[in-house]
Scaffold this active site. Structure first.
Site, mmCIF file in Angstrom:
data_model
loop_
_atom_site.group_PDB
_atom_site.id
_atom_site.type_symbol
_atom_site.label_atom_id
_atom_site.label_comp_id
_atom_site.label_asym_id
_atom_site.label_seq_id
_atom_site.Cartn_x
_atom_site.Cartn_y
_atom_site.Cartn_z
ATOM 1 N N HIS A 208 -45.898 -91.637 -45.870
ATOM 2 C CA HIS A 208 -44.800 -91.469 -46.826
ATOM 3 C C HIS A 208 -43.612 -90.899 -46.058
ATOM 4 O O HIS A 208 -43.659 -89.763 -45.596
ATOM 5 C CB HIS A 208 -45.273 -90.518 -47.945
ATOM 6 C CG HIS A 208 -44.212 -90.166 -48.946
ATOM 7 N ND1 HIS A 208 -44.088 -90.830 -50.153
ATOM 8 C CD2 HIS A 208 -43.233 -89.230 -48.932
ATOM 9 C CE1 HIS A 208 -43.089 -90.304 -50.850
ATOM 10 N NE2 HIS A 208 -42.549 -89.335 -50.128
ATOM 11 N N CYS A 241 -37.040 -84.246 -52.446
ATOM 12 C CA CYS A 241 -38.023 -83.267 -52.907
ATOM 13 C C CYS A 241 -37.286 -82.009 -53.326
ATOM 14 O O CYS A 241 -36.613 -81.391 -52.506
ATOM 15 C CB CYS A 241 -39.041 -82.940 -51.816
ATOM 16 S SG CYS A 241 -40.231 -81.676 -52.341
ATOM 17 N N ASN A 250 -36.192 -91.473 -49.695
ATOM 18 C CA ASN A 250 -37.276 -92.208 -49.049
ATOM 19 C C ASN A 250 -36.703 -93.375 -48.261
ATOM 20 O O ASN A 250 -35.576 -93.806 -48.476
ATOM 21 C CB ASN A 250 -38.212 -92.788 -50.114
ATOM 22 C CG ASN A 250 -38.950 -91.712 -50.874
ATOM 23 O OD1 ASN A 250 -38.587 -91.383 -51.996
ATOM 24 N ND2 ASN A 250 -39.979 -91.159 -50.271
#
Lengths: 313, 313
Positions: A208, A241, A250
């Protein structure tokens, strides 16, 4: 020279969760329209939402309503992120079967994100896995701050490996290494992937990635070269986050798909449909998305040649 | 799994030319301050300017004045880009010895950029090389639109290979493959690098990448894996091409340095100094730069842990 790429990579779309969690809450019907656009891309796995504290993440307070709507897309495997046993119970009660349980490999992030230490979070893995398996699903453990913690600095690799090993012993079916604050580079990425694979033989390993420092797709390339066949990505590059200062979006699904498909690696995702989904996402959040490909488009759009020049100055 | 990275990569800073050519003209003294900041990073090669039509590229109309100032930084190899024999003569007259001669591998871009076909541009290589060698310098041929042309679509690899072969036969000391519009991905990159290397055995091959579709650093990684040891990058990710619709910034020097150094590859460039140079560049052009690393900073800045939480909701 051969890059040693796999024939196929499994991309999981995380825009609905990691992408939207930091945004102002998006209405349920808008979320479902975005889900519909994402399903239309051909992606086979979608992280649909998370069951966490609605006070901490108000943007995903409608998790149960999102979960209730997923039956309309039977061809896709949906998962929900949870940060503890309570969330796992709520997810299963809402009909989710595939759970992603987040364990931070460093205490600093673990305390900020889930108000418990790494050891305390790790200890709950077995119960989350049991709940997922009882529901007929799978349990993946996502190891946050696998490389670096915004509070504690570099995460010693043995800490991350220990979390992975204990997760598998507790019943996790899959491990995902999270570069939560977007600091990892290909060299460090491959070293940890190798170490975790050695400790968890036979368990699928995903990665990730965040593109905070521009290295996201380079890390994705290195990851698939190292044998990772499952990558998280978010449409348009949405994401972040809330409990990790400095984290940004991302890696963008469409950029990853473009890179892989044009390098001969199948993803099952249609690029044009992904660009349409990015447009839906951009409208949903109401601000420009970071994806460069979304702005520039694919490569098959030749421009008409300019008129012949009058001479050579 | 080993990424097969070299011990060292030679980064050429192209922000002064490719970075500034599309911007509103920057005063000479500001350019020299930026050059000073760039030299302070430790970079060993800098593309200082280009000798092209001042009408076409007014931002670099002061090329001779920039060239006249370069003696104050004796430890750096400076080069100038030229698009023809006339520019090469002016560059040498201004004191430059290392010349980069641009030849577009597709007629569409060649006509738009230099008002001549690929064949016509290729034919002038010998004279540009002769001028560089007579001046005691080197001649590099940069092959623009090596993979894709905004007007003609994909460039047949044999066209690019033919330009490279003829360049070397005409005296070029080095070949640089330019992804002018930022469309290449690792798979296609490596295929062409291999073909050009086979056709030009023993000649150093560099790569010039744009990050238009997010794949810039992934391509840089693939390039060094394929044996390329010379990469162009621009501070802060400045850059573009006025004659290539859709082109955007180069890969950012500081992001490339971060990726390589943290993967164990030496660049000779100090990251903190590169971030300072990016700040100088941002002030010089007066708008935000695309580099993510410039915004986020390096990875060695742990944040104080938040206060202990009162309990678990």
């Amino acid at each position: 020279m051969v890059l040693n790429l796999p024939a196929e990579v499994d991309v999981r779309e995380v825009g609905m969760r990691d992408g939207l969690q930091l945004e102002a809450p998006v209405p349920l019907e808008t979320k479902l329209a975005l889900l519909d656009a994402l399903v239309a891309t051909g992606v086979r796995r979608i992280e649909a939402t998370s069951f966490v504290s609605p006070a901490a993440v108000p943007a995903l307070a409608d998790a149960a309503q999102v979960a209730a709507a997923l039956d309309q897309w039977p061809g896709v495997r949906f998962s929900a992120l949870v940060a503890g046993v309570g969330g796992a119970r709520r997810a299963v009660a809402a009909g989710m079967t595939d759970l992603e349980y987040v364990v931070s490999a460093a205490d600093g992030h673990s305390l900020a994100n889930a108000r418990r230490t790494t050891d305390e979070a790790t200890a709950a893995t077995a119960e989350v896995a049991r709940l997922a398996h009882e529901a007929g699903g799978r349990c993946e453990v996502i190891i946050a701050v696998a490389w670096d913690c915004p509070f504690d600095g570099p995460t010693p690799p043995e800490r991350t490996v220990a979390v992975a090993r204990r997760a598998v012993e507790a019943g996790a079916d899959e491990i995902c290494l999270g570069d939560t604050i977007g600091t990892v580079v290909p060299g460090r990425l491959v070293a940890l992937v190798d170490a975790v694979r050695e400790a968890c033989a036979g368990v699928p390993i995903g990665v990730h990635l965040h593109n905070t420092r521009g290295a996201g797709l380079a890390c994705a390339l290195a990851a698939v070269q190292a044998g990772v066949t499952r990558l998280d990505a978010s449409i348009g590059g949405l994401g972040g986050c809330p409990f990790a200062p400095g984290a940004s979006g991302n890696i963008a699904t469409e950029e990853l798909v473009y890179l892989l498909e044009d390098s001969g690696v199948r993803t099952g995702i249609d690029l044009a449909a992904a660009l349409r989904a990015a447009a839906v996402a951009e409208q949903a959040v109401g601000h420009p998305l970071p994806s460069g490909l979304y702005r520039a488009g694919g490569r098959s759009r030749p421009v008409p040649r300019p008129a012949p020049s009058p001479g050579r100055p």
